[in-house]
Enzyme design. Structure first.
Site, short mmCIF file in Angstrom:
data_model
loop_
_atom_site.label_atom_id
_atom_site.label_comp_id
_atom_site.label_asym_id
_atom_site.label_seq_id
_atom_site.Cartn_x
_atom_site.Cartn_y
_atom_site.Cartn_z
CD GLU A 31 -29.65 -12.10 -13.72
OE1 GLU A 31 -30.39 -11.67 -12.72
OE2 GLU A 31 -29.88 -11.20 -14.80
CG HIS A 32 -26.07 -15.58 -9.91
ND1 HIS A 32 -26.62 -16.58 -9.61
CD2 HIS A 32 -26.32 -15.76 -11.51
CE1 HIS A 32 -27.23 -17.30 -10.15
NE2 HIS A 32 -26.95 -16.83 -11.59
CB ALA A 119 -41.58 -15.91 -19.25
CB SER A 122 -41.25 -11.11 -11.47
OG SER A 122 -41.19 -11.41 -10.28
CG ASP A 168 -38.32 -10.66 -8.98
OD1 ASP A 168 -37.10 -10.35 -9.17
OD2 ASP A 168 -38.68 -11.96 -9.02
CE1 TYR A 218 -29.54 -18.25 -6.28
CE2 TYR A 218 -30.10 -19.24 -4.48
CZ TYR A 218 -29.90 -18.33 -4.97
OH TYR A 218 -30.28 -17.16 -4.26
#
Ligand code: ADP
Ligand code: MG
Length: 380
Positions: A31-32, A119, A122, A168, A218
């Site tokens: 993540e990130h 949610a 995607s 995604d 972000y």
């Protein structure tokens, strides 16, 4: 869903349509890392979009959304963009296909989905990938899967106002049953790893909150990562992205950069390594290690990267207390879901405890989504 779509297609258009589908996605870990040139590790899920479609011999698209119970008709030129936002995804996919030299003419379609909207699973990528794949197939365009994923991404950028990465749409197009896909966000190289957690279930707990901080935070995180990478680059010119840096290289510049930037970078470099460790663990079928890495990611996102929130930390702590194998916030943070790897026998008590205790503390119920890693875009 399949019968309902086919039946609706017959009743609206008076003929048979061909069926296509694509999936939403989860990201197990990583993540990130995307904008730092590192790895992500997504997979397609057993929830998606399904569409019946047929060429109609005109220059118009007629699309019926079962879930919105709405019909929209639009042309295929740039100025024909429909007003309905759901239809813009389909229009965008048509336009982006045309921009890449693909043929697109009028078609009729009826579609429906079961990815919860907004949610973090995607649903929009599922929609784009389903139509990118279907249009490519019915018009015989022969664009490859990567191009189809990019069509979805460009649709978000150019027709839906969302500047997203490729993960995604990539997962939604390339997904395979029982496999997660490690994607190198710098080179776009990818590799499938087995994910068949027998005796475990993968379950998302949706906190149903989205804290406002998300977009300014972000940008600040990205800036911190760039600062750290720039400092490291002075001694190690090969560091293009932060993910190229070794942990000891970060330590070398600790005194030269703000402590905050150091902590952010510490998280990112750790996270890139955790993706690799999880892949190794999966090759051994070692789901306990996978789970432990998920907890470490949560810790990093909460304490080093500081993108968690009270609700997500609460869910994570509860999972730990109940001996759930793995749990972490999924997605950018500041709300959304936790992704949890839960032993079969713990599933019922965990969900019961989550519902009861979360609701008691935050005055609203969380939502629960069971997911199974499944196939991506396909013809049915
Ligand atoms: P997510 O995080 O689920 O991708 P987005 O806001 O990016 O959330 O995308 C949700 C949008 O995608 C919806 O507002 C709608 O326009 C479109 N969409 C997703 N699923 C469906 C569906 N089943 N039917 C029609 N439109 C859908
Ligand atoms: Mg989306």
């Amino acid at each position: 869903m399949k019968e309902q779509i086919l039946e609706k297609f017959r009743s609206v258009f008076g003929c048979e349509g061909e069926l296509y589908a694509a999936s939403g996605r989860v990201n197990l870990i990583g993540e990130h890392t995307d904008y730092n040139g590192g790895y992500v590790f997504p997979g397609a899920i057993d929830k998606g979009i399904m569409a019946a479609i047929r060429v109609n011999g005109t220059d118009k698209v007629r699309a019926f959304s079962v879930d919105y119970n709405e019909m929209v008709e639009f042309g295929l030129n740039e100025e024909d963009k429909p007003r309905q936002s759901w239809a813009c995804y389909i229009f965008g996919v048509c336009r982006e296909t045309i921009k890449r030299g693909g043929k697109v003419e009028g078609f009729d379609t009826v579609f429906a989905g079961d990815v919860p909207l907004g949610a973090g699973l995607s649903s929009s990528a599922a929609l784009e990938s389903c139509f990118a794949y279907a249009i490519n197939d019915i018009f015989g365009n022969k664009l490859d899967l990567f191009e189809l994923a990019k069509i979805g991404q460009s649709t978000e950028h150019n027709y839906c106002g969302v500047k997203c990465g490729i993960m995604d749409q990539f997962a939604s197009c390339f997904g395979k049953k029982g496999c997660l896909i490690r994607l190198n966000c710098k080179t776009l190289e990818y590799k499938y790893f087995p994910f068949n957690p027998e005796g475990y279930r993968l379950v998302l707990v949706d906190s149903c909150v989205k804290h406002e901080l998300a977009s300014s935070a972000y940008n600040k995180r990205r800036q911190s990562c760039e600062n750290a990478a720039a400092a490291i680059r002075v001694n190690h010119p090969e560091v293009e992205f932060l993910s190229d840096a070794k942990r000891v290289w970060l330590d070398e510049v600790r005194e030269q950069i703000p402590e905050e930037d150091f902590l952010r970078a510490e998280y990112v470099i750790g996270e890139v390594q955790r993706v690799l460790d999880v892949c190794d663990a999966l090759e051994r079928g070692d789901y306990e290690t996978v789970g432990e890495m998920m907890y470490q990611t949560h810790f990093g996102m909460s304490k080093l990267y500081e993108v968690s929130c009270e609700e997500l930390d609460f869910l994570n702590k509860l999972a730990r207390k109940m001996d759930v194998t793995g749990s972490r916030v999924m997605g950018g943070g500041f709300g959304g879901c936790t992704i949890n790897l839960v032993k079969d026998e713990l599933y019922e008590p965990f969900i019961a405890a989550v519902k009861e205790q979360f609701t008691a503390k935050f005055n609203h119920a969380p939502k629960i989504y069971d997911v199974v890693i499944s196939d991506g875009a396909r013809k049915i």
